[in-house]
Design a protein around this motif. Structure first.
Motif, PDB file in Angstrom:
ATOM      1  N   ASN A  70       0.826  -1.210   0.000  1.00  0.00           N
ATOM      2  CA  ASN A  70       0.000   0.000   0.000  1.00  0.00           C
ATOM      3  C   ASN A  70       0.863   1.264   0.000  1.00  0.00           C
ATOM      4  O   ASN A  70       1.495   1.607   1.002  1.00  0.00           O
ATOM      5  CB  ASN A  70      -0.923  -0.010   1.218  1.00  0.00           C
ATOM      6  CG  ASN A  70      -2.066   0.974   1.079  1.00  0.00           C
ATOM      7  OD1 ASN A  70      -1.894   2.077   0.571  1.00  0.00           O
ATOM      8  ND2 ASN A  70      -3.243   0.562   1.529  1.00  0.00           N
ATOM      9  N   GLY A 105      -5.013   6.012  -5.136  1.00  0.00           N
ATOM     10  CA  GLY A 105      -6.061   5.029  -5.358  1.00  0.00           C
ATOM     11  C   GLY A 105      -6.944   5.296  -6.555  1.00  0.00           C
ATOM     12  O   GLY A 105      -7.087   6.437  -7.013  1.00  0.00           O
ATOM     13  N   PRO A 137      -3.661   0.885  -3.512  1.00  0.00           N
ATOM     14  CA  PRO A 137      -3.013   1.905  -4.346  1.00  0.00           C
ATOM     15  C   PRO A 137      -1.508   1.642  -4.488  1.00  0.00           C
ATOM     16  O   PRO A 137      -0.823   1.350  -3.501  1.00  0.00           O
ATOM     17  CB  PRO A 137      -3.280   3.210  -3.589  1.00  0.00           C
ATOM     18  CG  PRO A 137      -3.493   2.797  -2.170  1.00  0.00           C
ATOM     19  CD  PRO A 137      -4.134   1.435  -2.226  1.00  0.00           C
TER      20      PRO A 137
END
Length: 348
Positions: free
Chosen positions: A188, A225, A232
């Motif tokens: 992430n 994202g 993301p």
């Protein structure tokens, strides 16, 4: 002095957003022509030297800008119609920086025919200040060099900003790996960015200025994202850095790049901190007259001036870029008198 108030009213009536200052430049040039003052131009910039200019004397620059921001939301008056209400003059650009502009022009004209000045004066009405554009004062400076000292007209309540913080804007990119949120996969980028943002939030630059204080670092924007169920893989965030005189913007950017994991890309490193020593003759003269000196947190064309400078002008920066912007006419008249007084007594 009423002709300078009339000039300001004419400028208010002439839309002059950054890069669209053509008509305002013509207003300035028509005024100078009416005063029988020769001038030079490039793009939307206009400048003039005092009549008895001498290469043997140091030169002082008097500069302010003709461009404005776009009207703020909430205007109750027409921003392009000058409205007088007693001492108040309302209109877009009246305070930032029409008042300082016409006041410096009045001071310049006061000294224009003086043949025994101990220095030269050059007045510059410049463009693109509000966007720190490259076709504003920056293109004029090589054409008027060398210059010893500058007074930059901005609304400071006629107090003297002897120093000004620089501006550094950084685009930062944290990189991860995309994956489905329902499974234990991916990396992430948003979390990586949050870790870096926390580092920036807690970091303190070591060197503190006596006048400008510390370097201020603020994260102002973030985006990441594509949809709710996708990890993301990139997070972009923006950092606003206000540097003091101890750090060139290039050095500050390198310090931050070494501090965080994200990729750091400066938009520009040209808007550096600027100013003068508290022992400079102008600062000493101002203090002797009870004028407050201070360090300014905001950026102006001082940032691109490669020689000593101060920021000083009638009006109040708290009114800049606000709805129903205004300036007091008495502030302009007092500003003209103060500029003249200081220049009369200044010894470089």
């Amino acid at each position: 002095m009423s002709k300078y108030i009339d000039l300001l009213k004419q400028l208010i009536s002439t839309p002059s957003f950054s890069k669209e200052e053509d008509n305002a430049a013509e207003v300035m040039r028509d005024f100078l022509t009416g005063e029988k003052i020769s001038f030079k131009t490039i793009d939307n910039n206009t400048w003039a030297f005092n009549k008895f200019f001498s290469k043997e004397k140091p030169t002082i620059l008097l500069n302010s800008h003709i461009d404005t921001v776009k009207p703020a939301k909430g205007y109750t008056l027409d921003p392009f119609t000058p409205v007088e209400d007693g001492d108040q003059l309302f209109g877009l650009g009246s305070n930032d920086a029409g008042g300082p502009l016409v006041s410096l022009l009045a001071a310049f004209i006061h000294f224009y025919h003086r043949d025994n000045l101990p220095f030269n004066l050059v007045f510059v009405a410049s463009a693109e200040e509000e966007i720190s554009g490259r076709r504003g004062l920056e293109v004029v400076l090589p054409r008027i060099a060398p210059v010893e000292f500058a007074i930059v007209g901005e609304p400071t309540r006629m107090e003297v900003a002897i120093a000004e913080k620089g501006l550094l804007v950084l685009d930062c990119y944290a990189y991860g790996k995309s994956g489905h949120t329902a499974r234990n996969e991916g990396e992430n980028a948003l979390y990586k960015a949050i870790d870096d943002i926390e580092k920036l939030r807690n970091y303190k630059f070591e060197k503190i200025s006596n006048v400008l204080g510390d370097v201020k670092v603020t994260v102002t924007m973030i985006e990441a994202g594509t949809q709710h169920n996708v990890i993301p893989d990139v997070c972009h965030f923006v950092v606003d850095v206000r540097t003091n005189e101890h750090y060139h913007n290039k050095d500050a950017a390198e310090i931050i790049a070494n501090l965080i994991e994200s990729e750091v890309k400066p938009r520009s490193v040209r808007l550096n901190s600027s100013g003068i020593s508290e022992l400079h003759p102008f600062a000493v003269l101002a203090k002797s007259k009870g004028i407050k000196t201070y360090g300014s947190p905001t950026t102006s064309d001082q940032a691109i001036i490669p020689f000593l400078s101060v920021k000083m002008g009638p009006g109040d920066s708290a009114r800049s870029h606000t709805a129903d912007e205004f300036i007091y006419k008495s502030e302009i008249l007092a500003g003209i008198e103060r500029y003249i007084e200081l220049l009369e007594e200044l010894k470089l």
